[in-house]
Every structure is written in structure tokens, then in C-alpha cells.
Design a protein around this motif. Structure first.
Motif, PDB file in Angstrom:
ATOM      1  N   GLN A 383      27.459   5.282   6.790  1.00  0.00           N
ATOM      2  CA  GLN A 383      28.688   4.569   7.134  1.00  0.00           C
ATOM      3  C   GLN A 383      29.913   5.298   6.574  1.00  0.00           C
ATOM      4  O   GLN A 383      30.954   5.388   7.228  1.00  0.00           O
ATOM      5  CB  GLN A 383      28.635   3.143   6.586  1.00  0.00           C
ATOM      6  N   LEU A 384      29.781   5.835   5.368  1.00  0.00           N
ATOM      7  CA  LEU A 384      30.904   6.540   4.736  1.00  0.00           C
ATOM      8  C   LEU A 384      31.214   7.852   5.434  1.00  0.00           C
ATOM      9  O   LEU A 384      32.380   8.199   5.649  1.00  0.00           O
ATOM     10  CB  LEU A 384      30.571   6.799   3.259  1.00  0.00           C
ATOM     11  N   THR A 385      30.171   8.600   5.817  1.00  0.00           N
ATOM     12  CA  THR A 385      30.358   9.974   6.294  1.00  0.00           C
ATOM     13  C   THR A 385      30.255  10.127   7.803  1.00  0.00           C
ATOM     14  O   THR A 385      30.698  11.142   8.353  1.00  0.00           O
ATOM     15  CB  THR A 385      29.297  10.884   5.653  1.00  0.00           C
ATOM     16  N   ASN A 386      29.637   9.159   8.473  1.00  0.00           N
ATOM     17  CA  ASN A 386      29.297   9.269   9.895  1.00  0.00           C
ATOM     18  C   ASN A 386      28.401  10.475  10.154  1.00  0.00           C
ATOM     19  O   ASN A 386      28.397  11.055  11.240  1.00  0.00           O
ATOM     20  CB  ASN A 386      30.552   9.350  10.770  1.00  0.00           C
ATOM     21  N   VAL A 387      27.624  10.864   9.153  1.00  0.00           N
ATOM     22  CA  VAL A 387      26.644  11.946   9.268  1.00  0.00           C
ATOM     23  C   VAL A 387      25.253  11.326   9.285  1.00  0.00           C
ATOM     24  O   VAL A 387      24.925  10.496   8.436  1.00  0.00           O
ATOM     25  CB  VAL A 387      26.764  12.936   8.090  1.00  0.00           C
ATOM     26  N   ARG A 388      24.432  11.717  10.231  1.00  0.00           N
ATOM     27  CA  ARG A 388      23.073  11.172  10.342  1.00  0.00           C
ATOM     28  C   ARG A 388      22.167  11.829   9.304  1.00  0.00           C
ATOM     29  O   ARG A 388      22.088  13.057   9.218  1.00  0.00           O
ATOM     30  CB  ARG A 388      22.515  11.400  11.740  1.00  0.00           C
ATOM     31  N   VAL A 389      21.500  11.004   8.516  1.00  0.00           N
ATOM     32  CA  VAL A 389      20.561  11.485   7.502  1.00  0.00           C
ATOM     33  C   VAL A 389      19.170  11.566   8.122  1.00  0.00           C
ATOM     34  O   VAL A 389      18.705  10.614   8.759  1.00  0.00           O
ATOM     35  CB  VAL A 389      20.557  10.541   6.279  1.00  0.00           C
ATOM     36  N   ASP A 390      18.505  12.710   7.930  1.00  0.00           N
ATOM     37  CA  ASP A 390      17.174  12.901   8.508  1.00  0.00           C
ATOM     38  C   ASP A 390      16.050  12.539   7.549  1.00  0.00           C
ATOM     39  O   ASP A 390      14.989  12.055   7.971  1.00  0.00           O
ATOM     40  CB  ASP A 390      17.007  14.358   8.951  1.00  0.00           C
ATOM     41  N   VAL A 520      31.493  20.258  -4.118  1.00  0.00           N
ATOM     42  CA  VAL A 520      31.671  18.876  -4.574  1.00  0.00           C
ATOM     43  C   VAL A 520      32.608  18.164  -3.610  1.00  0.00           C
ATOM     44  O   VAL A 520      33.664  18.697  -3.251  1.00  0.00           O
ATOM     45  CB  VAL A 520      32.238  18.841  -6.003  1.00  0.00           C
ATOM     46  N   ALA A 521      32.247  16.982  -3.167  1.00  0.00           N
ATOM     47  CA  ALA A 521      33.068  16.227  -2.226  1.00  0.00           C
ATOM     48  C   ALA A 521      34.450  15.956  -2.808  1.00  0.00           C
ATOM     49  O   ALA A 521      34.569  15.598  -3.986  1.00  0.00           O
ATOM     50  CB  ALA A 521      32.384  14.908  -1.871  1.00  0.00           C
ATOM     51  N   PRO A 522      35.511  16.122  -2.012  1.00  0.00           N
ATOM     52  CA  PRO A 522      36.867  15.888  -2.515  1.00  0.00           C
ATOM     53  C   PRO A 522      37.093  14.405  -2.845  1.00  0.00           C
ATOM     54  O   PRO A 522      36.803  13.529  -2.031  1.00  0.00           O
ATOM     55  CB  PRO A 522      37.766  16.322  -1.348  1.00  0.00           C
ATOM     56  N   VAL A 534      39.499   3.523  -9.892  1.00  0.00           N
ATOM     57  CA  VAL A 534      38.176   3.920  -9.408  1.00  0.00           C
ATOM     58  C   VAL A 534      38.284   5.265  -8.695  1.00  0.00           C
ATOM     59  O   VAL A 534      39.361   5.676  -8.263  1.00  0.00           O
ATOM     60  CB  VAL A 534      37.585   2.862  -8.440  1.00  0.00           C
ATOM     61  N   LEU A 535      37.142   5.939  -8.574  1.00  0.00           N
ATOM     62  CA  LEU A 535      37.076   7.216  -7.877  1.00  0.00           C
ATOM     63  C   LEU A 535      36.807   6.959  -6.401  1.00  0.00           C
ATOM     64  O   LEU A 535      35.848   6.271  -6.052  1.00  0.00           O
ATOM     65  CB  LEU A 535      35.949   8.072  -8.472  1.00  0.00           C
ATOM     66  N   VAL A 536      37.656   7.505  -5.530  1.00  0.00           N
ATOM     67  CA  VAL A 536      37.517   7.271  -4.086  1.00  0.00           C
ATOM     68  C   VAL A 536      37.571   8.605  -3.351  1.00  0.00           C
ATOM     69  O   VAL A 536      38.063   9.603  -3.896  1.00  0.00           O
ATOM     70  CB  VAL A 536      38.631   6.341  -3.557  1.00  0.00           C
ATOM     71  N   PRO A 537      37.054   8.671  -2.114  1.00  0.00           N
ATOM     72  CA  PRO A 537      37.165   9.906  -1.330  1.00  0.00           C
ATOM     73  C   PRO A 537      38.629  10.272  -1.091  1.00  0.00           C
ATOM     74  O   PRO A 537      39.466   9.400  -0.839  1.00  0.00           O
ATOM     75  CB  PRO A 537      36.457   9.556  -0.017  1.00  0.00           C
ATOM     76  N   ASP A 538      38.938  11.564  -1.194  1.00  0.00           N
ATOM     77  CA  ASP A 538      40.270  12.065  -0.848  1.00  0.00           C
ATOM     78  C   ASP A 538      40.288  12.188   0.676  1.00  0.00           C
ATOM     79  O   ASP A 538      39.710  13.119   1.247  1.00  0.00           O
ATOM     80  CB  ASP A 538      40.502  13.408  -1.520  1.00  0.00           C
ATOM     81  N   SER A 539      40.907  11.244   1.338  1.00  0.00           N
ATOM     82  CA  SER A 539      40.671  10.966   2.755  1.00  0.00           C
ATOM     83  C   SER A 539      40.710  12.179   3.677  1.00  0.00           C
ATOM     84  O   SER A 539      39.741  12.443   4.409  1.00  0.00           O
ATOM     85  CB  SER A 539      41.645   9.900   3.253  1.00  0.00           C
ATOM     86  N   LEU A 545      35.582  17.731   5.706  1.00  0.00           N
ATOM     87  CA  LEU A 545      34.300  18.245   5.228  1.00  0.00           C
ATOM     88  C   LEU A 545      33.142  17.567   5.956  1.00  0.00           C
ATOM     89  O   LEU A 545      32.196  18.235   6.408  1.00  0.00           O
ATOM     90  CB  LEU A 545      34.190  18.009   3.719  1.00  0.00           C
ATOM     91  N   MET A 546      33.208  16.256   6.110  1.00  0.00           N
ATOM     92  CA  MET A 546      32.119  15.533   6.752  1.00  0.00           C
ATOM     93  C   MET A 546      32.074  15.791   8.260  1.00  0.00           C
ATOM     94  O   MET A 546      31.001  15.814   8.861  1.00  0.00           O
ATOM     95  CB  MET A 546      32.246  14.033   6.473  1.00  0.00           C
ATOM     96  N   ASP A 547      33.235  16.017   8.867  1.00  0.00           N
ATOM     97  CA  ASP A 547      33.250  16.370  10.283  1.00  0.00           C
ATOM     98  C   ASP A 547      32.548  17.702  10.504  1.00  0.00           C
ATOM     99  O   ASP A 547      31.786  17.870  11.466  1.00  0.00           O
ATOM    100  CB  ASP A 547      34.694  16.437  10.789  1.00  0.00           C
ATOM    101  N   ALA A 548      32.793  18.661   9.609  1.00  0.00           N
ATOM    102  CA  ALA A 548      32.122  19.963   9.705  1.00  0.00           C
ATOM    103  C   ALA A 548      30.624  19.822   9.475  1.00  0.00           C
ATOM    104  O   ALA A 548      29.811  20.473  10.142  1.00  0.00           O
ATOM    105  CB  ALA A 548      32.730  20.934   8.695  1.00  0.00           C
ATOM    106  N   LEU A 549      30.233  18.944   8.546  1.00  0.00           N
ATOM    107  CA  LEU A 549      28.808  18.710   8.309  1.00  0.00           C
ATOM    108  C   LEU A 549      28.163  18.083   9.534  1.00  0.00           C
ATOM    109  O   LEU A 549      27.076  18.502   9.965  1.00  0.00           O
ATOM    110  CB  LEU A 549      28.644  17.795   7.090  1.00  0.00           C
ATOM    111  N   ARG A 550      28.816  17.103  10.119  1.00  0.00           N
ATOM    112  CA  ARG A 550      28.269  16.393  11.277  1.00  0.00           C
ATOM    113  C   ARG A 550      28.095  17.311  12.475  1.00  0.00           C
ATOM    114  O   ARG A 550      27.133  17.197  13.228  1.00  0.00           O
ATOM    115  CB  ARG A 550      29.199  15.221  11.625  1.00  0.00           C
ATOM    116  N   THR A 551      29.029  18.257  12.662  1.00  0.00           N
ATOM    117  CA  THR A 551      28.990  19.150  13.820  1.00  0.00           C
ATOM    118  C   THR A 551      28.282  20.467  13.524  1.00  0.00           C
ATOM    119  O   THR A 551      28.285  21.375  14.359  1.00  0.00           O
ATOM    120  CB  THR A 551      30.420  19.441  14.303  1.00  0.00           C
ATOM    121  N   ASP A 552      27.677  20.554  12.337  1.00  0.00           N
ATOM    122  CA  ASP A 552      26.928  21.754  11.945  1.00  0.00           C
ATOM    123  C   ASP A 552      27.813  22.998  11.928  1.00  0.00           C
ATOM    124  O   ASP A 552      27.386  24.088  12.300  1.00  0.00           O
ATOM    125  CB  ASP A 552      25.720  21.965  12.865  1.00  0.00           C
TER     126      ASP A 552
END
Length: 565
Positions: A383-390, A520-522, A534-539, A545-552
Motif C-alpha cells: 500500500q505504501l509503495t505500490n510495488v508488488r511483493v513476490d 536507504v529510502a528517503p 515521527v519519521l515519514v517518507p520524503d514524498s 524511487l518506488m516508481d523506478a522499483l515498480r517499473t524495473d
């Protein structure tokens, strides 16, 4: 009974950066002791802690039970034991635990790991301040007393913060050693044993908070783990990221060396847990591999593995153990292998990253594991990354040092002498170091996270160099030791069966150390609903970063970021 004091082998960690939990509370520091019936162990701990802390020191102690024996009297053997320790419990009235008590407490101490799991399951945000009584006592023994000064509330707040950062690096010889024996319904000897366990733990904690200079503590049994780091740091997730990476590359090189027969041994040792993806209501789509440089579609799909690093044996505890494991989870990683198998990336995300946990609301990422085990952790990350975990893998933080030991040590350039408590442990120069020595070198530089990260990177390269040396590659005994270390430290979902594992590793045979990136995730600082930092994602950079991960396309993204930075 042993009295409390400091140990010559321990290392005091500098107090954490002042925050809500590490500053002097404006109100009393509340300690909540949780037992099962609140009839034996928890009231004993409550009264002994009160006696050791003294009156009017700004620390309050109360006790409750998960299934309180309302109206029942304290058993007579416990009354007599307490009287012998100059305290009383015969006037104790059992009380029932409720979630609000946990939310308001600054420290929650339970008598067993099962109770700890119940507390964290009810209030996931209590993860970092919930310990078993003997667990916190063990952590207090691993820490030298803090510098002179400070009030008891300040010192106990420092203990809680340091213990939360530290417990991923230490563990008892036997996991049940963190529990207090339940004597209810047993003979007087059982009561005596339980009371001794409580008394000793209380003495260790109290010595840290209100030290008695005349106290002399018996030497503890040697810890089965490597010495803890000299000071805490945010780079621990990077350390475990490199552990996972090194483990994978060790397996890949084993396959390329023609050691397929060892995979059978590996597979028989790897623990597996039920499918964490079954029943998830929604999931990110499967991404079709992009065409390769030749224009042809890759024969494989990209693979993303969610890695959770914990010191608990969560693979075999099942649903009742997830909360306890979450409290000890040091790392959340996304390990990604590209579809063309020419690159791999490991993204480390802080376990206390503040996210939206499905079914619960805002909370620390690690609380997802406490609430629903690997399925909830997968749901939260997707949900956070929109990246599918295998796949999902569970590992621990001690693997890196054990791999080094199995290799017979590694060669490293030590820039400065490593000195701990005035004792020279490693001289500067080109040195051959054991796993224990390398941990001290990595954690003891005194130059912050950036310097430690560079030493961790050098450690990984040293391991990979050592793995590639002829005496290692050609030594079947050495490979058996390496595979034993790696396979004995990893648990995976049941979908990563032997054939899938072998196929994945075989497809990665061409992958070289230079083809792997660790990032390390921003993140940035945000504010929770109750106004706490609190520590939160740097939007923006996190989303990129996650878009690049999702699209390989993560390899290209990191290369472009490096060129521009």
C-alpha cells in the motif's frame, strides 16, 4: 540472590538524541508490570521495584493482569518470600489490564514473552517500550551505568531508549530465559525460583536507574552473540541489508561453482511459513518486463522480496508470536532482482517509519507485523509503495558476523586504532579480522552514520573478495559451513519452494558484486496525530524511487541520481 552492578565487558552507549522518551518527564515516569493473573510474579516485581526505586523519585510502578484473578488472595509462599525481602504483597489486589493503561505507560514490563506479545498486539505503538522483566534486566547488564547525574526518570528513560535500539543485537542463550517461571499451583521451590528470578531482574534494572556504588554483581554467563556496537546508529538497517545481500551472493557463487548438491542441504534447513499473500483484498498489478537492450522481452520477471530482520524465531512461532517478533524487528528491506538479471538493488526502510497500517491506521511500519504477521506486513508495504511483493524472507542481524567466521575472517584496512574502554583491541593497518573484531571496527569508529556506512560497505566487499578466493571456492567443507550459516538464519514463504529457489538463484549466476546497489529510502521528519515527531517518507524522492522499483528501472534511476548528485 545476586546484587546488581556494572560489568567489565559492557559498553555504555551515548544517550540518544533528546526526544519525547529520553527527556525528563514533566509527570512521573510510569512503569506498568503485566502478569497473567496479577497474583504472583507481577505483584512481586511491582513491590520490589518500588522498594528499590524508593519514594518520591518520580517513578511510579503498578501491576495488572491479562486475566486477573479478581478477589483472589496472594499465595502464602509468595507472602513469606516477600517478607523475607523486607517488602509486603499480602495487601495486593489483582487488577485487570486495559489498553489505555498500556498507552499511558512509559515502560511496560511483562513476566513472559507471551504476555509481551499480548500487550503489543493490543497496542502496537507500545513496541519500543515493552519488554519482559528479564529481557530489560539483561539489556541493563549489557550497558555500563550512564555518566553521573540525571534523575531516576531520566535514567530509566535512557535505559528504555537504549534497550529498544539494542535488543536486536543480543539474545539469551535460550529464548525462555527471558520468561519468569509461573509458580502458581506448584510447590514452594517453584515460588522460590520465580521470586529469585524477579528479584535478580529488579536488582539489575534498579542498579542502572538508582545505582548503589557498593553493589557488586556476579559475572554473567557469556552471551552467545557477538559484542554489541559501541553506540547506536540509524545505519543498522543498512547492516542487515548487506547481510541479506552477502547471503544471496554466497548462494549464487555456490551455484556457479557447481555446488548444486549443497542446495539440498540448504533447502532442508530453511524454515517456511504459510503463504502471506492468500486473502489479501487488493494488490499492485504484475508489471510486464520492459524490453531488453536488444529489443526482446526478458525471459524472466523481476523479483521483489520483502525482508524482515528479527532476532526472534518468527518462522515457527506462528500468529501468537508475531507481536513479540515485531518488537525485535530491526529492519524492513525490499530486495529487487531485475528481469534481465543484470542488476539487483536492496532498499532499506526504517522499521519505525510512520505509515498507514491497513485495518489499524497510522503507526510504525513494524507494527504491521505485530498486528497480522507477514500478510499484514506485505499489505502495508504494498500500500505504501505500490510495488508488488513476490516473496517474504525473515532473517537476523547476526548472520553477517557468522559468515565472516565461517570464512575464517576477512582482510580490511583499519584507518585508526579501535579502543574500547581504554583497551586497544585492533591496531590500525591492514588487518585480518574475525567476525567479532569486525563488528567492533564497524560500530566503534565514533564518526557517525556516514563513516559506519563506509565501513559496512568495505566489510561486504571483503566478504565477497574472500568468497572468491580459491581456498574458499574449492573447499567443500567451507561451503557447507557457509550454507549452514545462511540457511539456518533464513525463513521464507512457502511459495519460495526448492524448485523456485534454485531457478531464481540459477538465473542470477551472471550477477556480480558491482551489479548490486544498496540504498536507504528517503525519509524526513513529520508529526503524528498527537503532535509527536515521527519519521515519514520524503514524498517526492520516495515516490520516484518506488516508481523506478515498480517499473524495473531502478538501476537506471540510481545511476542517473548518482551522476546528477
Amino acid at each position: 540472590m545476586a546484587s546488581a552492578g556494572t560489568h567489565p565487558h559492557t559498553v555504555w552507549m551515548s544517550p540518544p538524541v533528546p526526544g519525547p522518551s529520553a527527556t525528563a518527564p514533566a509527570r512521573p515516569f510510569d512503569v506498568l508490570v503485566v502478569g497473567t493473573m496479577n497474583l504472583c510474579r507481577s505483584p512481586a516485581a511491582e513491590r520490589l521495584l518500588r522498594a528499590r526505586f524508593g519514594e518520591d523519585v518520580g517513578v511510579t510502578v503498578t501491576s495488572v493482569g491479562i486475566d486477573a484473578a479478581i478477589g483472589e488472595p496472594v499465595p502464602e509462599p509468595l507472602v513469606e518470600l516477600a517478607a523475607g525481602a523486607d517488602t509486603t504483597v499480602d495487601d495486593h489486589t489483582p487488577a485487570q489490564l486495559d489498553a489505555d493503561m498500556v498507552r499511558s505507560a512509559d515502560l511496560v514490563l511483562t513476566t513472559t514473552r507471551e504476555e509481551r506479545a499480548a500487550v503489543v498486539s493490543a497496542v502496537p505503538t507500545a513496541l519500543r517500550r515493552t519488554f519482559t522483566l528479564r529481557e530489560l534486566a539483561r539489556m541493563a547488564r549489557f550497558l555500563d551505568a550512564p555518566p553521573p547525574g540525571g534523575t531516576p526518570p531520566q535514567r530509566i528513560a535512557e535505559l528504555v531508549e537504549a534497550a529498544a535500539e539494542r535488543r536486536g543485537f543480543t539474545a539469551p542463550a535460550v529464548v525462555t530465559d527471558d520468561d519468569v517461571l509461573d509458580p502458581y499451583g506448584q510447590d514452594e521451590a517453584a515460588y522460590a525460583t520465580a521470586f529469585e528470578q524477579v528479584s535478580t531482574a529488579v536488582a539489575d534494572i534498579a542498579q542502572f536507574v538508582t545505582p548503589d556504588p557498593s553493589a557488586v554483581l556476579e559475572a554473567p554467563a557469556p552471551t552467545p552473540h557477538y559484542p554489541p556496537p559501541v553506540r547506536p546508529g540509524r545505519s543498522r538497517s543498512r547492516t542487515v541489508a548487506l547481510v541479506v545481500l552477502a547471503s544471496v551472493l554466497v548462494l549464487v557463487i555456490a551455484l556457479t561453482a557447481g555446488a548444486m548438491v549443497m542446495v539440498d542441504r540448504l533447502d532442508s534447513r530453511i524454515k517456511r511459513f504459510p503463504d502471506p499473500f492468500a486473502g489479501l483484498p487488493t494488490r499492485p498489478p504484475v508489471v510486464t518486463p520492459a524490453p531488453s537492450r536488444t529489443g526482446a522481452a526478458p525471459a524472466e520477471h523481476a523479483v521483489t522480496v520483502l525482508v524482515l530482520g528479527s532476532t526472534d524465531d518468527v518462522a515457527v512461532t506462528g500468529p501468537d508470536g508475531w507481536a513479540a517478533a515485531a518488537a525485535l524487528t530491526d529492519v524492513v528491506l525490499l530486495a529487487h532482482v531485475s528481469a534481465d538479471r543484470r542488476s539487483a538493488q536492496v532498499i532499506a526502510m526504517p522499521p519505525d517509519l510512520w505509515v498507514d497500517v491497513p485495518g489499524s491506521g497510522p503507526g510504525a511500519m513494524r507494527s504491521a507485523l505485530a498486528l497480522g504477521g507477514p500478510p499484514r506486513a506485505v499489505q502495508t508495504v504494498e500500500q505504501l509503495t505500490n510495488v508488488r511483493v513476490d516473496h517474504v524472507a525473515l532473517t537476523d542481524a547476526a548472520t553477517f558476523a557468522r559468515v565472516t567466521e565461517a570464512l575464517g575472517g576477512v582482510d580490511l584496512d583499519v584507518a585508526n586504532d579501535v579502543v574500547v574502554r581504554g583497551r586497544l583491541l585492533i591496531r590500525a593497518g591492514h588487518r585480518h579480522l574475525s567476525g567479532e573484531q569486525t563488528l567492533l571496527w564497524v560500530q566503534g569508529g565514533g564518526d557517525g552514520d556516514s563513516g559506519r556506512a563506509k565501513r559496512e560497505e568495505a566489510w561486504l566487499r571483503a566478504i565477497l573478495n574472500r568468497v572468491g578466493e580459491a581456498d574458499v571456492r574449492q573447499d567443500p567443507t567451507r561451503w557447507l559451513q557457509l550454507l549452514s550459516v545462511v540457511s539456518g538464519s533464513v525463513a521464507v514463504d512457502e511459495g519460495l519452494d526448492r524448485s523456485t529457489l534454485v531457478g531464481l538463484l540459477a538465473s542470477m549466476r551472471g550477477l556480480q558484486p558491482a551489479d548490486v546497489d544498496v540504498v536507504v529510502a528517503p525519509t524526513t521528519t513529520g508529526t503524528s496525530a498527537d503532535g509527536q515527531p515521527v519519521l515519514v517518507p520524503d514524498s517526492a524522492p520516495f515516490a520516484a524511487l518506488m516508481d523506478a522499483l515498480r517499473t524495473d528501472t531502478l538501476s537506471q534511476h540510481l545511476a542517473a541520481a548518482g551522476a546528477s548528485g
